[in-house]
Design a protein around this motif. Structure first.
Motif, PDB file in Angstrom:
ATOM      1  N   LYS A 218      -1.234  -8.123 -18.854  1.00 57.15           N
ATOM      2  CA  LYS A 218      -1.061  -9.312 -18.022  1.00 57.15           C
ATOM      3  C   LYS A 218      -0.779  -8.889 -16.586  1.00 57.15           C
ATOM      4  N   VAL A 219      -1.767  -8.232 -15.983  1.00 57.93           N
ATOM      5  CA  VAL A 219      -1.550  -7.616 -14.671  1.00 57.93           C
ATOM      6  C   VAL A 219      -1.242  -8.630 -13.580  1.00 57.93           C
ATOM      7  N   SER A 220      -1.777  -9.839 -13.672  1.00 57.55           N
ATOM      8  CA  SER A 220      -1.583 -10.825 -12.611  1.00 57.55           C
ATOM      9  C   SER A 220      -0.117 -11.203 -12.446  1.00 57.55           C
ATOM     10  N   VAL A 221       0.659 -11.046 -13.492  1.00 61.52           N
ATOM     11  CA  VAL A 221       2.081 -11.382 -13.448  1.00 61.52           C
ATOM     12  C   VAL A 221       2.950 -10.125 -13.469  1.00 61.52           C
ATOM     13  N   ARG A 222       2.603  -9.173 -14.319  1.00 62.29           N
ATOM     14  CA  ARG A 222       3.499  -8.053 -14.574  1.00 62.29           C
ATOM     15  C   ARG A 222       3.433  -6.947 -13.525  1.00 62.29           C
ATOM     16  N   CYS A 223       2.360  -6.871 -12.771  1.00 61.91           N
ATOM     17  CA  CYS A 223       2.297  -5.859 -11.711  1.00 61.91           C
ATOM     18  C   CYS A 223       3.279  -6.159 -10.585  1.00 61.91           C
ATOM     19  N   ASP A 224       3.769  -7.399 -10.533  1.00 66.21           N
ATOM     20  CA  ASP A 224       4.763  -7.765  -9.527  1.00 66.21           C
ATOM     21  C   ASP A 224       6.180  -7.411  -9.966  1.00 66.21           C
ATOM     22  N   ARG A 225       6.348  -6.978 -11.217  1.00 66.95           N
ATOM     23  CA  ARG A 225       7.676  -6.616 -11.697  1.00 66.95           C
ATOM     24  C   ARG A 225       8.138  -5.329 -10.999  1.00 66.95           C
ATOM     25  N   PRO A 226       9.431  -5.202 -10.715  1.00 70.88           N
ATOM     26  CA  PRO A 226       9.929  -4.009 -10.018  1.00 70.88           C
ATOM     27  C   PRO A 226       9.528  -2.711 -10.712  1.00 70.88           C
ATOM     28  N   GLY A 227       8.902  -1.822  -9.958  1.00 71.76           N
ATOM     29  CA  GLY A 227       8.515  -0.510 -10.473  1.00 71.76           C
ATOM     30  C   GLY A 227       7.133  -0.445 -11.075  1.00 71.76           C
ATOM     31  N   ALA A 228       6.522  -1.590 -11.401  1.00 68.61           N
ATOM     32  CA  ALA A 228       5.240  -1.579 -12.099  1.00 68.61           C
ATOM     33  C   ALA A 228       4.130  -0.938 -11.266  1.00 68.61           C
ATOM     34  N   GLU A 229       4.031  -1.306  -9.999  1.00 65.77           N
ATOM     35  CA  GLU A 229       2.955  -0.762  -9.165  1.00 65.77           C
ATOM     36  C   GLU A 229       3.138   0.720  -8.886  1.00 65.77           C
ATOM     37  N   ASP A 230       4.373   1.192  -8.818  1.00 62.67           N
ATOM     38  CA  ASP A 230       4.622   2.610  -8.572  1.00 62.67           C
ATOM     39  C   ASP A 230       4.293   3.464  -9.786  1.00 62.67           C
ATOM     40  N   HIS A 231       4.559   2.939 -10.969  1.00 63.25           N
ATOM     41  CA  HIS A 231       4.450   3.738 -12.186  1.00 63.25           C
ATOM     42  C   HIS A 231       3.192   3.451 -13.000  1.00 63.25           C
ATOM     43  N   CYS A 232       2.528   2.346 -12.738  1.00 62.93           N
ATOM     44  CA  CYS A 232       1.337   1.939 -13.512  1.00 62.93           C
ATOM     45  C   CYS A 232       0.193   1.622 -12.558  1.00 62.93           C
ATOM     46  N   LYS A 233      -0.144   2.544 -11.682  1.00 61.16           N
ATOM     47  CA  LYS A 233      -1.132   2.290 -10.640  1.00 61.16           C
ATOM     48  C   LYS A 233      -2.508   1.972 -11.207  1.00 61.16           C
ATOM     49  N   ASP A 234      -2.914   2.680 -12.236  1.00 59.22           N
ATOM     50  CA  ASP A 234      -4.232   2.437 -12.821  1.00 59.22           C
ATOM     51  C   ASP A 234      -4.310   1.034 -13.406  1.00 59.22           C
ATOM     52  N   ALA A 235      -3.289   0.630 -14.148  1.00 58.95           N
ATOM     53  CA  ALA A 235      -3.270  -0.704 -14.747  1.00 58.95           C
ATOM     54  C   ALA A 235      -3.298  -1.793 -13.674  1.00 58.95           C
ATOM     55  N   CYS A 236      -2.650  -1.539 -12.544  1.00 64.75           N
ATOM     56  CA  CYS A 236      -2.571  -2.530 -11.470  1.00 64.75           C
ATOM     57  C   CYS A 236      -3.722  -2.429 -10.464  1.00 64.75           C
ATOM     58  N   GLY A 237      -4.692  -1.573 -10.749  1.00 62.51           N
ATOM     59  CA  GLY A 237      -5.871  -1.465  -9.896  1.00 62.51           C
ATOM     60  C   GLY A 237      -5.631  -0.802  -8.562  1.00 62.51           C
ATOM     61  N   LEU A 238      -4.662   0.091  -8.490  1.00 62.31           N
ATOM     62  CA  LEU A 238      -4.348   0.780  -7.238  1.00 62.31           C
ATOM     63  C   LEU A 238      -4.904   2.196  -7.257  1.00 62.31           C
ATOM     64  N   PRO A 239      -5.195   2.771  -6.083  1.00 61.86           N
ATOM     65  CA  PRO A 239      -5.716   4.150  -6.042  1.00 61.86           C
ATOM     66  C   PRO A 239      -4.743   5.127  -6.684  1.00 61.86           C
ATOM     67  N   CYS A 240      -5.291   6.045  -7.445  1.00 59.87           N
ATOM     68  CA  CYS A 240      -4.453   7.056  -8.087  1.00 59.87           C
ATOM     69  C   CYS A 240      -5.322   8.266  -8.416  1.00 59.87           C
ATOM     70  N   CYS A 241      -4.720   9.280  -8.988  1.00 59.67           N
ATOM     71  CA  CYS A 241      -5.423  10.541  -9.232  1.00 59.67           C
ATOM     72  C   CYS A 241      -6.340  10.423 -10.455  1.00 59.67           C
ATOM     73  N   LYS A 242      -7.560   9.982 -10.224  1.00 60.41           N
ATOM     74  CA  LYS A 242      -8.552   9.876 -11.298  1.00 60.41           C
ATOM     75  C   LYS A 242      -9.947  10.042 -10.704  1.00 60.41           C
ATOM     76  N   ASP A 243     -10.912  10.319 -11.561  1.00 58.41           N
ATOM     77  CA  ASP A 243     -12.286  10.537 -11.104  1.00 58.41           C
ATOM     78  C   ASP A 243     -12.918   9.233 -10.615  1.00 58.41           C
ATOM     79  N   ASP A 244     -13.731   9.352  -9.584  1.00 55.66           N
ATOM     80  CA  ASP A 244     -14.478   8.211  -9.044  1.00 55.66           C
ATOM     81  C   ASP A 244     -15.789   8.092  -9.821  1.00 55.66           C
ATOM     82  N   PRO A 245     -15.970   7.025 -10.611  1.00 54.09           N
ATOM     83  CA  PRO A 245     -17.187   6.910 -11.427  1.00 54.09           C
ATOM     84  C   PRO A 245     -18.469   6.765 -10.608  1.00 54.09           C
ATOM     85  N   ASP A 246     -18.333   6.396  -9.335  1.00 51.18           N
ATOM     86  CA  ASP A 246     -19.521   6.199  -8.488  1.00 51.18           C
ATOM     87  C   ASP A 246     -19.899   7.437  -7.678  1.00 51.18           C
ATOM     88  N   TYR A 247     -19.063   8.461  -7.737  1.00 53.98           N
ATOM     89  CA  TYR A 247     -19.333   9.645  -6.913  1.00 53.98           C
ATOM     90  C   TYR A 247     -20.509  10.447  -7.457  1.00 53.98           C
TER      91      TYR A 247
END
Length: 285
Positions: A218-247
Motif C-alpha cells: 500500500k505504497v500510496s499510504v505507507r510510504c509516508d510513514r516515518p522511515g519508510a522512504e529511507d529504508h524501503c526506497k525500491d518499494a516507494c519508487g525512489l532511486p536506489c542501488c539497482k540495475d537500470d533495466p533500460d540501460y
C-alpha cells in the motif's frame, strides 16, 4: 568483510626500512581513526557528527576506510537514549502544617475500626519520584541509513566533495572514477541515488509484520510513514542501488545489464557508466 587486508603493507621490514624504528618497532602508516571511521559509519553516525566521535580525525590526511570497505551490511540505528533521572519535587513555599487527627465514635456492635483522617502537609518529599521516566524503546529509531561520505576529494581537490557532485552534472560526476580507484557514487550514495533499496532490518514502530514488504502492499499510504522512504526506497519508487533495466552499453540493444552479467569481470570495466547503471551486476551495491 573477511579475507582482506586494508591499508598499505610495508615494503621493507628490515632495520633500513623507512618505517622502522629498530628492535621490531614500526611506524604505522594508517591511523586507528581510519578503522574507527568505518565502524562509526556502520553504527549509523552521521557524517556531520563524525568529528564529535573522532576528534583527532582532522590530524590525519591519509585514506580512511568507509562502511563498504569493512562491512557487507549496515546495522540498524542504535536505540533511543537511556531514561533521564527522576525529577525531584520543588522546594516548599510554606512551612508544613501540623497533622490533625479526627475520630468518630463507632456505632455499637460494629466490626469496623474508628476512622482517622490526616490533613496532608505542604512539605516536600525527601526522595526521588518513585515513578521513573520511561525506559528506552526496544527497537531502533527510524533515522536514515544512507549518507554521503564527504571525505571525497575528487582528483585530490578537497573542494570537489559530494556537495560539488550535486547539480545539473550529477549523472556525469557520479560515474567518475577517483584516483583511489573508487567511483564517486561509492562516496556520495545519497546524492547519486545509490542507497540500499531495502533494509531487511527495518520495521515500522518495531512491529515485525510491518516491514518493507508491508509498505509495498500500500505504497500510496505507507510510504509516508516515518522511515519508510529511507529504508524501503525500491518499494516507494525512489532511486536506489539497482540495475537500470533500460540501460544498453553503447546503445547496443543486446548489451543490457544481463549481458554484462554473463561476464562481469571482463565487460563491466569497458565503461565507467556500466558500474553506475548496473551496480548490482557489477558488484557495487
Amino acid at each position: 568483510k573477511g579475507g582482506q587486508i586494508l591499508g598499505e603493507y610495508p615494503d621493507n621490514l628490515t632495520d633500513e626500512g623507512p618505517l622502522t624504528l629498530g628492535r621490531g618497532r614500526m611506524i604505522p602508516s594508517t591511523p586507528w581513526d581510519a578503522v574507527f571511521k568505518g565502524i562509526a559509519g556502520w553504527l549509523g553516525v552521521p557524517n556531520d557528527k563524525i568529528d564529535d566521535v573522532l576528534p583527532n580525525l582532522g590530524n590525519f590526511n591519509s585514506f580512511f576506510f568507509t562502511v563498504d570497505d569493512m562491512f557487507g551490511d549496515v546495522l540498524p540505528q542504535p536505540p533511543t537514549q537511556a531514561p533521564t533521572p527522576s525529577p525531584k519535587t520543588p522546594a516548599p513555599t510554606d512551612s508544613p502544617t501540623k497533622a490533625t487527627v479526627s475520630t468518630t465514635t463507632p456505632t455499637k456492635n460494629t466490626d469496623e475500626p474508628t476512622k482517622a483522617t490526616l490533613k496532608p502537609t505542604k512539605a516536600p518529599t525527601t526522595q526521588d519520584n518513585p515513578t521513573p521516566t520511561p525506559l528506552p524503546t526496544p527497537f531502533p529509531s527510524v533515522a536514515s541509513i544512507c549518507f554521503d561520505d564527504n571525505s571525497l576529494a575528487f582528483g585530490g581537490d578537497t573542494a570537489k566533495n559530494c556537495a560539488w557532485v550535486e547539480g545539473n552534472k550529477v549523472l556525469q560526476r557520479c560515474q567518475k572514477l577517483n584516483l583511489d580507484g573508487k567511483f564517486v557514487f561509492e562516496y556520495c550514495k545519497k546524492t547519486c541515488g545509490m542507497c540500499s533499496c531495502k533494509n531487511e532490518n527495518w520495521m515500522f514502530k518495531g512491529e515485525p509484520t510491518k516491514n518493507c514488504d508491508w509498505v509495498a502492499k500500500k505504497v500510496s499510504v505507507r510510504c509516508d510513514r516515518p522511515g519508510a522512504e529511507d529504508h524501503c526506497k525500491d518499494a516507494c519508487g525512489l532511486p536506489c542501488c539497482k540495475d537500470d533495466p533500460d540501460y544498453r552499453m553503447g546503445d547496443n540493444p543486446i548489451r543490457s545489464c544481463d549481458w554484462l552479467g554473463a561476464n562481469p569481470d571482463k565487460r563491466c570495466p569497458k565503461k565507467n557508466l556500466n558500474y553506475y547503471k548496473c551496480p548490482a551486476t557489477c558488484g557495487k551495491c
